[in-house]
Design an enzyme around this catalytic site. Structure first.
Site, PDB file in Angstrom:
ATOM      1  NE  ARG A 282      -4.137  -1.496  -0.119  1.00  0.00           N
ATOM      2  CZ  ARG A 282      -4.129  -2.441  -1.037  1.00  0.00           C
ATOM      3  NH1 ARG A 282      -3.072  -2.567  -1.833  1.00  0.00           N
ATOM      4  NH2 ARG A 282      -5.146  -3.253  -1.178  1.00  0.00           N
ATOM      5  CD  GLU A 311      -2.260   3.099  -6.357  1.00  0.00           C
ATOM      6  OE1 GLU A 311      -3.220   2.473  -6.873  1.00  0.00           O
ATOM      7  OE2 GLU A 311      -1.363   2.531  -5.732  1.00  0.00           O
ATOM      8  CG  HIS A 330      -2.016  -0.964  -7.772  1.00  0.00           C
ATOM      9  ND1 HIS A 330      -2.651  -0.211  -6.802  1.00  0.00           N
ATOM     10  CD2 HIS A 330      -2.022  -2.235  -7.295  1.00  0.00           C
ATOM     11  CE1 HIS A 330      -3.016  -0.994  -5.797  1.00  0.00           C
ATOM     12  NE2 HIS A 330      -2.654  -2.230  -6.082  1.00  0.00           N
TER      13      HIS A 330
END
Length: 596
Positions: A282, A311, A330
């Site tokens: 994270r 993000e 990601h």
């Protein structure tokens, strides 16, 4: 699992789901200081032949998962919803499936208006879901923690290797027309110490692969079992040792208030100079400005990041643009195999939850192992029936404040997991006299909200019984109340009912101070009577005359010719007039009809 269906399914709320019969009379009970109206009702659940449940998919899911969902539900795929659009749509949905990009806030659960029963997170992390609000609204949150484990671990290893050998920088340099072999000399992984922070599923898989590369692996996780670490050849160490000894650090912890910006200036300053950091967990666990400062000073030699605080990150992010940082958008779970696996795993969990099954991946419900669920199945039924029976014995207008449940078992009391049984007793007590929907997710919250003081006692049995049976008996006590059936009050002054499981069927064995033996498969009529011949026949004749079939009769007495309790199981609900006729029999001192 099927036995839990009624437990996780919401109360019937529409005409196709139920028929509700209401008598003209009503009374009320109180929970603590909270007044809760009760209607004298009888609820009959009919076959649910209505429309399929509706599942909203707010982020892309593979077709294999969608196909599974479409077999059982109406699926609405609406991507890139704004918060307002999500709260508008959710009011007509029974379940919601998200990935990491959708924030499932308290406002979403409020907009769900009690209809939203399941939120599925297609992935591991659930920091984008307000778990407290989900629990308060009785919404089960499930995730898919296993399907992308290998993919995330492989990505971490790929970033470690790419960072060590400057793969991304060398690639960009060569594509820019340069040939800079001397600039991009890397470091070997063999004999280097890799410190894994967070030794869960992904961290463990990273460790296995790093060991295969010849790295020395240590880990820090206050909750990880030492046996599992030893089996992999990993040493569990303190946090201070983990950050000061490492050449490489791989982060695999969740984002919580305790881990938010955990890696800051102070922590970076304590690390070995020239350490390399990988984060596929994270983004919020790293203070990104502090990491830039550590990189600029050379305290941190390199970083490889797949996740970010925001993000996507800003285009002019100093961290993303830093020459000693490798970044990916990601991609931890982004393999074809992982995407298929996550979609199937979350689809199965959501459909199972909508069907009333307790998912093994439930996040905000107690984790009850499958073997325990199977073992406790008949006691789950017993616990709810006893709670439902006990509360119906409370006289209207009485304040319910204290409930105690006593479990007896041949096993050590520390080995007895009663969380599911406790929730079922709460469900049985609360649901018949309120509009609340109670399940394993919100049982304790509902209990506290209503001022209900709930205690448990586990008693070790030293006689008879099979050690293979987890529970000998369950006793429910409601204290400091008046009872509409005086015989249900024990010598200690509380309403007391006790039951056992016999050949897989829940039985009532004690009412107040009277021993009885009554199956709890049917509704019950309890009568206190003078112990004399002919009463069973008289009561049976009255019920037969009204075409009410009796499934069993059981009598428990104190002494011959004194008082006795007669328990009568009936297949149909007797009319009020029929019950009144029973009450006119001279030897019948009191009676109560209990809807189970």
């Amino acid at each position: 699992m099927a036995l839990l269906k009624a437990f996780f399914s919401p109360k019937p709320i529409s005409s196709h789901q139920s028929l509700l019969y209401q008598s003209p009379t009503s009374s009320s009970l109180h929970f603590g200081s909270n007044h809760v109206p009760i209607l004298s009702t009888r609820l009959l659940t009919c076959a649910q032949n209505g429309p399929k449940p509706t599942i909203l998919i707010s982020e892309k899911l593979s077709e294999s998962g969608l196909d599974l969902l479409r077999d059982s539900a109406s699926v609405n795929c609406s991507y890139n919803l704004s918060p307002d659009e999500l709260t508008t749509k959710i009011s007509s949905c029974d379940a919601l499936i998200v990935r990491s990009g959708t924030k499932v806030s308290r406002e979403v659960f409020e907009a769900g208006m009690g209809r939203l029963k399941v939120v599925g997170r297609a992935g591991v992390g659930i920091d984008n879901v307000d778990l407290q609000a989900a629990t308060e609204f009785g919404c089960l949150v499930v995730n898919a923690p296993t399907a992308n484990t290998v993919a995330a671990a492989e990505h971490a290893i790929a970033l470690i290797a790419a960072m060590a050998r400057n793969v991304a920088q060398a690639d960009a340099s060569l594509k820019a027309g340069k040939w800079q072999r001397n600039k991009y000399v890397g470091v070997s992984l063999v004999t280097k110490t890799l410190s894994i922070i967070g030794f869960g599923k992904v961290g463990s898989e990273v460790a296995r692969r790093a060991k295969g590369l010849g790295m020395h692996v240590i880990a820090h996780d206050p909750y990880a079992p030492a046996e599992r670490a030893r089996a992999i050849g990993v040493e569990l160490v303190s946090f201070d040792e983990a950050i000061t000894k490492a050449d490489f650090i791989s982060l695999h912890m969740p984002l919580t208030p305790n881990t938010d910006k955990m890696f800051n200036d102070e922590i970076f300053g304590r690390m070995k100079k020239g350490v390399r950091i990988v984060n596929v967990a994270r983004g919020g666990v790293i203070d990104e400005d502090a990491l830039v400062r550590a990189l600029d000073k050379g305290q941190v030699a390199q970083a490889a990041l797949d996740v970010f605080t925001e993000e996507p990150p800003a285009k002019d992010s100093k961290l993303v643009q830093h020459e000693n940082v490798i970044v990916t958008p990601h991609l931890g779970a982004s393999t074809i195999e992982a995407q298929e696996g996550v979609a199937i795993e979350i689809a199965e969990a959501v459909v199972g939850a909508l069907n009333g099954e307790l998912s093994a991946t439930a996040v905000n419900a107690p984790m009850v192992p499958p073997e325990v669920l199977s073992e406790l199945a008949p006691y789950v039924v017993l616990a709810e029936k006893l709670g439902r029976l006990a509360v119906q014995l409370v006289a209207g207008g009485t304040g319910i404040k204290g409930v105690k449940v006593v479990y007896t078992s041949n096993r050590d009391t520390n080995d007895l997991d009663t969380r599911l049984l406790r929730a079922m007793v709460i469900k049985g007590i609360v649901e018949p006299i309120s509009s609340s929907f109670v399940n394993l997710v919100n049982a304790d919250f509902v209990s506290k909200q209503r001022g209900l003081h709930f205690t448990e006692e586990r008693v070790k049995q030293d006689h008879n019984g099979s050690s293979e049976s987890p529970i000998g008996s369950i006793q429910v006590q409601i204290s400091n109340v008046e009872s509409k059936f005086a015989s249900a009050v024990s010598n200690a002054g509380d309403i007391r009912v006790e039951g056992r499981v016999k050949e897989g069927v829940a039985h009532l064995t004690i009412v107040g101070s009277f021993n009885v033996d009554a199956s709890l498969e049917r509704n019950l009529i309890l009568c206190r009577q003078v112990d004399q011949p002919g009463l069973i026949g008289k009561v049976g004749n009255i019920l037969a005359s009204e075409n009410v079939n009796v499934s069993f009769m059981s009598v428990g007495r104190t002494f011959r010719g004194k008082q006795a309790i007669m328990a009568i199981g009936v297949d149909a609900d007797p009319k009020k007039e029929t019950l009144d006729r029973i009450g006119t029999i001279p030897a019948i001192q009191e009676f109560a009809f209990l809807n189970l």
